[in-house]
Scaffold this motif. Structure first.
Motif, PDB file in Angstrom:
ATOM      1  N   PHE A 148      34.627  45.944 -64.471  1.00 47.22           N
ATOM      2  CA  PHE A 148      35.157  45.232 -63.308  1.00 47.22           C
ATOM      3  C   PHE A 148      35.978  46.150 -62.405  1.00 47.22           C
ATOM      4  O   PHE A 148      36.909  46.828 -62.854  1.00 47.22           O
ATOM      5  CB  PHE A 148      36.007  44.061 -63.790  1.00 47.22           C
ATOM      6  CG  PHE A 148      36.449  43.125 -62.709  1.00 47.22           C
ATOM      7  CD1 PHE A 148      35.526  42.449 -61.928  1.00 47.22           C
ATOM      8  CD2 PHE A 148      37.795  42.919 -62.455  1.00 47.22           C
ATOM      9  CE1 PHE A 148      35.937  41.573 -60.931  1.00 47.22           C
ATOM     10  CE2 PHE A 148      38.220  42.054 -61.460  1.00 47.22           C
ATOM     11  CZ  PHE A 148      37.283  41.386 -60.692  1.00 47.22           C
ATOM     12  N   LEU A 149      35.621  46.178 -61.121  1.00 46.38           N
ATOM     13  CA  LEU A 149      36.290  46.942 -60.067  1.00 46.38           C
ATOM     14  C   LEU A 149      36.134  48.449 -60.208  1.00 46.38           C
ATOM     15  O   LEU A 149      36.725  49.216 -59.436  1.00 46.38           O
ATOM     16  CB  LEU A 149      37.782  46.583 -59.971  1.00 46.38           C
ATOM     17  CG  LEU A 149      38.105  45.139 -59.580  1.00 46.38           C
ATOM     18  CD1 LEU A 149      39.622  44.945 -59.516  1.00 46.38           C
ATOM     19  CD2 LEU A 149      37.470  44.760 -58.256  1.00 46.38           C
ATOM     20  N   GLN A 150      35.346  48.898 -61.176  1.00 50.81           N
ATOM     21  CA  GLN A 150      35.033  50.325 -61.261  1.00 50.81           C
ATOM     22  C   GLN A 150      34.136  50.722 -60.093  1.00 50.81           C
ATOM     23  O   GLN A 150      33.532  49.862 -59.435  1.00 50.81           O
ATOM     24  CB  GLN A 150      34.322  50.620 -62.584  1.00 50.81           C
ATOM     25  CG  GLN A 150      35.192  50.469 -63.811  1.00 50.81           C
ATOM     26  CD  GLN A 150      35.990  51.741 -64.126  1.00 50.81           C
ATOM     27  OE1 GLN A 150      36.249  52.555 -63.244  1.00 50.81           O
ATOM     28  NE2 GLN A 150      36.390  51.905 -65.378  1.00 50.81           N
ATOM     29  N   PRO A 151      33.995  52.016 -59.794  1.00 51.47           N
ATOM     30  CA  PRO A 151      33.100  52.427 -58.708  1.00 51.47           C
ATOM     31  C   PRO A 151      31.680  51.905 -58.881  1.00 51.47           C
ATOM     32  O   PRO A 151      31.036  51.492 -57.898  1.00 51.47           O
ATOM     33  CB  PRO A 151      33.136  53.956 -58.781  1.00 51.47           C
ATOM     34  CG  PRO A 151      34.447  54.272 -59.415  1.00 51.47           C
ATOM     35  CD  PRO A 151      34.711  53.161 -60.381  1.00 51.47           C
ATOM     36  N   GLU A 152      31.192  51.892 -60.122  1.00 50.82           N
ATOM     37  CA  GLU A 152      29.830  51.405 -60.372  1.00 50.82           C
ATOM     38  C   GLU A 152      29.713  49.917 -60.046  1.00 50.82           C
ATOM     39  O   GLU A 152      28.707  49.468 -59.488  1.00 50.82           O
ATOM     40  CB  GLU A 152      29.445  51.661 -61.833  1.00 50.82           C
ATOM     41  CG  GLU A 152      29.177  53.109 -62.183  1.00 50.82           C
ATOM     42  CD  GLU A 152      30.426  53.950 -62.386  1.00 50.82           C
ATOM     43  OE1 GLU A 152      30.293  55.154 -62.654  1.00 50.82           O
ATOM     44  OE2 GLU A 152      31.555  53.408 -62.285  1.00 50.82           O
TER      45      GLU A 152
END
Length: 578
Positions: A148-152
């Motif tokens: 969640f909310l990571q770049p990916e």
């Protein structure tokens, strides 16, 4: 224009008003989905990588540096994305602020899902559009904490918006130009996320070849333009773009290509990823259900697109070489999208065998985490994927028999609702307290509840460090992001977390990088009066010896504090700032 689900009943199904409008009993599906999302927003909290970025941005900001000028191991536009989320947050505690940030992320996922629904509703039945977009949105909103909310994750949200923009408007070129911005931003989230953007183009290709070509022609220049803007907006962006890959000891560029290792590790990685997101186990079965409705060359074309998408999704994990689960954040979203297409596009009767397995797998993560470690093996996980595939085969056989006896599509009934509800349960699997937070080589290393307990401990430890510091005293952080995030005192330079210095623990040649030499100036030029040292992360015996001698000459660091490896160091009186 042929859709991915075109078959001999598609036109008839689209023409039926009953399928164009969701019946009143569909709230039976929507209500549990909303409850799951609200519960997740209230309890998920953020992962350590987000703490790293937020901690660097906050402490660097207090030192006078904007997100354009603070090193966070993430590219320019992602730094501003996280900074924007942080600025809309409010509250007196970390838990409340993280809840607000999480809610903002969920709203972004909901917006992407709604845009996808509007685009698909022009092309397929209402049920198919609703289930496909709904499953996609839920996979994003209920994503595991590590994703969640990571770049990916952000790249997937932007790619969904790009796909919706490319397919929605009636005129192809304006649609492509509208989609170019989110597609280019998807690339900018981490650069390796260009693979996610390319997958988006392939998905558009599966629906409309001409629009896919236009999207690629508009998206590539948009990404290059955005990259150029990042170089103009940040004085160090090109330098960091060059240096960041050099501090990854596991990158393919350092290890070389080892086919046997890559194959074995990919098998383990996909099993780990499926334990955390069981919807991934349903992907082969969902693909079979979709392909069974296509005909001739169209079936072959869709199979090749699916194969290319799968290889691309895994390739980006292989290239980075760390095998972190969030590097495959696009995988469960793709699986959820395909699940929605497979279930929503059923013409005669819903795939109830496949739906039953989907329902059972909603509890799989918790049961797997509770199982004996001897049973936590990758081949056990792959066996569950085989069960889901067998269930899909059974549904295809039942559908074939229905074709032979009655060519009229089935209408109404509660079975479609129950199958859709099974999908909600499956997508919610990663949010339960007993579900895995971290899985490696088939073994559950920690659950969600255990992670949250550890975070509370880290917050309490940081609170004890903070109590020893004068108010707003600058700090040199020789510690990872969680500590920086919770201590929260201002840094003194553009490298709030000494990542380049710490990487000498693994890679001696890091000392040759420009960013390392700049990071050193945090010690040499107006050093902070205090330092926080985490001996487990910044290991004195393993980092560059000359670097460690300079640290000890500058700061007096106790061996331990409160029985933990993280200690508060005080600048020696003989070490005056320059």
């Amino acid at each position: 224009m042929a859709t991915a689900l075109a078959d001999d009943t598609c036109a008839e199904a689209r023409s039926g008003a009953g399928d164009r409008r969701s019946p009143l009993w569909w709230p039976v599906v929507a209500l549990p989905a909303v409850v799951a999302v609200v519960y997740t927003a209230a309890t998920r909290r953020l992962t350590g990588d987000l703490h790293y970025v937020l901690g660097a941005l906050r402490t660097g900001g207090e030192a006078g540096y904007s997100p354009s000028e603070v090193f966070t191991h993430r590219p320019y536009f992602y730094r501003w994305f996280v900074a924007g989320l942080d600025r809309v947050s409010l509250g007196d505690t970390a838990a409340i602020r993280e809840t607000v940030i999480g809610a903002a992320g969920i709203l972004l996922a909901a917006a992407a899902a709604w845009a996808l629904f509007l685009a698909l509703d022009r092309r397929v039945t209402g049920r198919e559009a609703a289930l496909t977009a709904g499953a996609t949105g839920l996979a994003l909103a209920l994503a595991p904490r590590n994703d969640f909310l990571q770049p990916e994750w952000a790249a997937v949200v932007l790619t969904v918006l790009a796909v919706a923009a490319a397919l929605g408007p009636s005129r192809p070129w304006p649609a492509a130009l509208l989609a170019a911005l989110p597609l280019g931003l998807a690339v900018m989230m981490k650069y390796s996320t260009a693979a996610t953007a390319a997958i988006g183009v392939l998905l558009v290709y599966a629906v409309d070849r001409g629009r896919a070509v236009r999207l690629a022609l508009a998206g590539v220049p948009a990404a290059l333009l955005l990259f150029g803007l990042s170089l103009l907006g940040g004085s160090h962006e090109w330098q960091w773009t060059e240096d960041m890959p050099q501090i990854n000891q596991s990158a393919l560029s350092r290890t070389g290509i080892r086919p046997g290792f890559i194959l074995d590790r990919s098998v383990d990685f996909l099993a780990d990823r499926a334990v955390q997101s069981p919807v991934l186990l349903l992907l082969p079965g969902a693909l079979l259900l979709v392909l069974a409705r296509a005909h001739g060359g169209r079936r072959t074309e869709l199979a090749l697109v699916a194969l290319t998408v799968g290889l691309g999704a895994q390739a980006v994990v292989i290239v980075q070489g760390n095998w972190f689960l969030y590097h495959g954040a696009q995988m469960p979203v793709l699986a959820a999208t395909l699940w929605g297409l497979a279930v929503g596009g059923a013409r005669r009767s819903p795939p109830w065998c496949f739906g039953a397995v989907s329902l059972l797998y909603g509890a799989l993560s918790v049961l797997y985490a509770e199982a004996d470690h001897g049973l936590q093996r990758p081949y056990v996980v792959w066996a569950f994927a085989l069960v889901a595939l067998i269930a899909a085969v059974a549904d295809v056989m039942l559908d074939t028999r229905a074709r032979a006896t009655d060519r009229r599509p089935a209408r109404g009934g509660w079975l479609p609702v129950l199958v859709a509800l099974a999908g909600v349960v499956c997508l919610a699997a990663s949010m339960w307290p007993g579900s895995p937070h971290l899985v490696q080589f088939g073994k559950v290393r920690s659950t969600n509840a255990e992670y949250l307990s550890g975070m509370r401990g880290a917050e309490a430890q940081a609170g004890r460090l903070r109590a020893r510091l004068p108010e707003d005293a600058p700090v040199l952080y020789l510690a990872f992001g969680d500590t920086t995030y919770y201590v929260g005192h201002p840094a003194q330079c553009r490298y709030p977390i000494a990542t380049f210095l710490q990487r000498t623990r693994y890679l001696p040649d890091v000392t040759e990088l420009t960013s390392f030499r700049e990071n050193e100036t945090c010690l040499d030029r107006n050093p902070a009066p205090y330092a926080v040292l985490d001996r487990a992360w910044f290991r004195p015996a393993q980092v560059d010896k000359d670097l460690w001698r300079r640290v000890t000459a500058l700061y007096d660091c106790p061996r331990t504090m409160d029985g933990t490896p993280t200690v508060l160091c005080v600048r020696r009186t003989s070490a005056q700032p320059q």
